[in-house]
Write a protein that holds these residues in place. Structure first.
Motif, PDB file in Angstrom:
ATOM      1  N   ILE A 149      48.959  36.150  34.833  1.00  0.00           N
ATOM      2  CA  ILE A 149      48.238  35.959  36.210  1.00  0.00           C
ATOM      3  C   ILE A 149      47.511  37.380  36.080  1.00  0.00           C
ATOM      4  CG2 ILE A 149      47.409  36.546  39.164  1.00  0.00           C
ATOM      5  CD1 ILE A 149      49.830  34.540  39.415  1.00  0.00           C
ATOM      6  N   CYS A 152      55.348  42.401  38.604  1.00  0.00           N
ATOM      7  CA  CYS A 152      54.111  40.680  38.697  1.00  0.00           C
ATOM      8  C   CYS A 152      55.537  39.783  39.477  1.00  0.00           C
ATOM      9  CB  CYS A 152      52.983  40.471  38.440  1.00  0.00           C
ATOM     10  SG  CYS A 152      52.201  39.394  38.336  1.00  0.00           S
ATOM     11  N   ILE A 153      55.672  38.669  39.842  1.00  0.00           N
ATOM     12  CA  ILE A 153      56.307  37.268  39.958  1.00  0.00           C
ATOM     13  C   ILE A 153      55.345  36.519  39.672  1.00  0.00           C
ATOM     14  CG2 ILE A 153      58.295  38.521  40.877  1.00  0.00           C
ATOM     15  CD1 ILE A 153      57.417  36.815  43.639  1.00  0.00           C
ATOM     16  N   CYS A 182      49.930  40.527  48.014  1.00  0.00           N
ATOM     17  CA  CYS A 182      51.306  40.139  47.021  1.00  0.00           C
ATOM     18  C   CYS A 182      52.472  40.584  48.094  1.00  0.00           C
ATOM     19  CB  CYS A 182      50.660  41.699  46.475  1.00  0.00           C
ATOM     20  SG  CYS A 182      51.847  41.672  44.678  1.00  0.00           S
ATOM     21  N   THR A 189      55.564  41.366  46.493  1.00  0.00           N
ATOM     22  CA  THR A 189      55.669  43.121  45.608  1.00  0.00           C
ATOM     23  C   THR A 189      54.853  44.203  45.887  1.00  0.00           C
ATOM     24  OG1 THR A 189      55.338  41.922  43.302  1.00  0.00           O
ATOM     25  CG2 THR A 189      57.167  41.553  44.387  1.00  0.00           C
ATOM     26  N   CYS A 224      47.378  36.825  44.633  1.00  0.00           N
ATOM     27  CA  CYS A 224      46.232  36.914  44.734  1.00  0.00           C
ATOM     28  C   CYS A 224      45.716  36.243  43.775  1.00  0.00           C
ATOM     29  CB  CYS A 224      46.533  38.171  44.046  1.00  0.00           C
ATOM     30  SG  CYS A 224      47.473  38.055  42.251  1.00  0.00           S
ATOM     31  N   CYS A 226      53.335  34.968  41.803  1.00  0.00           N
ATOM     32  CA  CYS A 226      53.122  33.337  42.761  1.00  0.00           C
ATOM     33  C   CYS A 226      51.765  33.127  42.608  1.00  0.00           C
ATOM     34  CB  CYS A 226      53.708  34.635  43.607  1.00  0.00           C
ATOM     35  SG  CYS A 226      52.646  35.484  44.485  1.00  0.00           S
ATOM     36  N   ALA A 227      50.924  34.108  41.839  1.00  0.00           N
ATOM     37  CA  ALA A 227      49.113  33.773  42.628  1.00  0.00           C
ATOM     38  C   ALA A 227      48.559  33.682  44.265  1.00  0.00           C
ATOM     39  CB  ALA A 227      49.096  32.001  41.974  1.00  0.00           C
TER      40      ALA A 227
END
Ligand code: SF4
Ligand code: SF4
Length: 472
Positions: free
Chosen positions: A240, A291-292, A277, A279, A297, A294-295
């Motif tokens: 991402i 950044c995991i 976010c 995190t 953002c 997760c989309a």
């Protein structure tokens, strides 16, 4: 000219960790929920996974649990097949294959697992955070909630957290002890199963600690998968990413300015991608370990872009090369290397599985004297046979000597009943007349059979005196 400002060596840089304030205290993250296509899709995926995760311990294949990692009895049952400690080669190959699959998966899809399917993310984002939002209201990021939370709401939050932690602990342990044991523990008094009670209590408290306190730090600090991502990703992997070509220079939205006359790029520096976010990072600073994927953002930024009449996708699923405007590479060494390794491992697994017997049988000499001379003049060897029943039903194994009428076999019980998945070792004594031994050894053949799938022939060298035949 003033003196340059001196900073102490102990001064921490501004951004050490997204969950850490400059003074070292915890920065509590309360990410804003951003609605969009990805959130809807992740929500569906998450609730489906929760149902599957909860249901698996109650399901079975061929009369065996679908997944049971019985550490105590050292038996792993996966999709109706039981693996025993003697399956070391199989388990080792499976483990290596699993790790290479993770490498391949990550090289292609980046951290899709973390953002979409990892239990930590699924339960945190779709169970615990919704409860928090319900009790606290929807706050922005960092520090205390925007408004004071009534005590009863706080209490409700903790009670709900505790109940869900109990459910999680029970579900998690069901994978290791099976639902029958679990039911037995739940219905029995804690005094009947003190160890089980302690295990359950500790697991529940660990769940509560993780989801109530440790939270996103599990992904940022503790999870090894996140730490390894830099070696698993390449410049073509799916990530991402914020598009700086399009977004920079960032600046406030300029009303009534034609697009050709704008001073700024598409990023209006609204911080929606940051406040959403989980995190606590700013994706505009590039790919970060935290950044995991997760989309969240993407959904946040797309909503802003649509509102401003600009096309979505300023933050999007992409790759480092694509964002830099570089062409897609067809040949990626790791996409050849990993699948090749997987094919080799699959072939080795097929060979090992095809040679797998319904029972493992090992004949061993007892330690001590190689033979004993009995008062009746016969030579005795003391042995033991270990039988592991790999079948799904109990089997009765009988041991006999093949084609040697002079040999006599004595066992405490013959046949031997062995439960499915269990190993049993029984002692046996074989005797032969002393005259048989022209040399120190006399070859024998033994048969172990359950009268059905198992019919094994074992060679054994009977030990005796070297001059037995000439003995008076
Ligand atoms: S949400 Fe989009 S526009 Fe707003 S700061 Fe983030 S990247 Fe820029
Ligand atoms: S930067 Fe975006 S994708 Fe990465 S963790 Fe934060 S919100 Fe999720």
């Amino acid at each position: 000219m003033g003196e340059p400002q001196r900073t102490s060596l102990l001064d921490a840089p501004e951004h050490v960790l997204s969950t850490l304030q400059k003074d070292g205290s915890r920065r509590w993250l309360r990410p804003r929920l951003s609605h969009g296509h990805f959130l809807t899709a992740r929500r569906i995926a998450a609730y489906l996974l929760i149902v599957i995760f909860t249901a698996i311990p109650y399901t079975s294949i061929n009369g065996k649990p679908t997944i049971l990692l019985d550490v105590v009895h050292r038996q792993f049952t996966l999709f109706g097949k039981t693996f025993l400690p003697t399956d070391t080669v199989l388990l080792a190959l499976g483990m290596v294959g699993f790790i290479i699959t993770i490498f391949l998966f990550t090289a292609v899809l980046g951290r899709v697992w973390c953002g979409w399917a990892c239990p930590q993310t699924v339960y945190m984002e779709f169970v615990f955070r919704p409860i928090e939002r319900l009790c606290h209201g929807t706050a922005g990021r960092g520090g205390a909630a925007n408004r004071p939370v009534p005590k009863w709401r706080m209490a409700l939050k903790h009670v709900l957290y505790f109940l869900i932690s109990i459910y999680l602990a029970h579900t998690f342990l069901a994978y290791f002890v099976g639902v029958e044991n679990l039911r037995h523990w739940i219905l029995g008094s804690p005094f009947e199963h003190p160890v089980a009670f302690v295990v359950m209590t500790v697991t529940t408290l660990l769940m509560l600690f993780d989801f109530g306190y440790f939270r996103e730090q599990m992904c940022i600090l503790a999870c090894p998968y996140g730490r390894f991502q830099s070696v698993m990703l390449d410049r073509q992997s799916l990530i991402i990413s914020y598009d700086p070509q399009r977004g920079e220079p960032r600046g406030k939205f300029e009303k009534h300015v034609a697009s050709g006359a704008r001073r700024f790029g598409d990023c209006v520096d609204c911080h929606q991608c940051v406040t959403t976010c989980p995190t606590g990072i700013d994706i505009r600073q590039g790919l970060q370990l935290e950044c995991i994927g997760c989309a969240q953002c993407i959904d946040a930024c797309d909503a802003v872009m649509v509102k401003l009449g600009r096309s979505p996708g300023l933050i999007r699923y992409s790759s480092q090369d694509a964002i830099d405007g570089k062409p897609r590479r067809r040949f990626r060494p790791r996409l050849v290397f990993y699948p090749t390794l997987l094919v080799i491992i699959a072939a080795l697994l097929a060979v090992v599985v095809s040679h797998r017997q319904p029972a493992d049988i090992t004949l061993m000499r007892n330690p001590g004297l190689p033979f004993v001379l009995n008062p009746d003049g016969r030579v005795a060897n003391n042995l033991r046979v270990k039988i592991t029943n790999r079948q799904s039903s109990p089997a009765s194994f009988s041991v006999s000597i093949i084609d040697d009428p002079q040999a006599q076999l004595t066992m405490s019980s013959n046949p031997v009943m062995v439960k499915p998945g269990e190993s049993l070792t029984v002692g046996l004594v074989i005797t032969l007349p002393r005259e048989v031994f022209v040399a120190e050894k006399h070859p024998l053949k033994l048969r172990v059979t359950d009268g059905d799938a198992v019919n094994r022939q074992l060679d054994y060298q009977m030990m005796g005196p070297s001059n037995g035949a000439n003995h008076e």
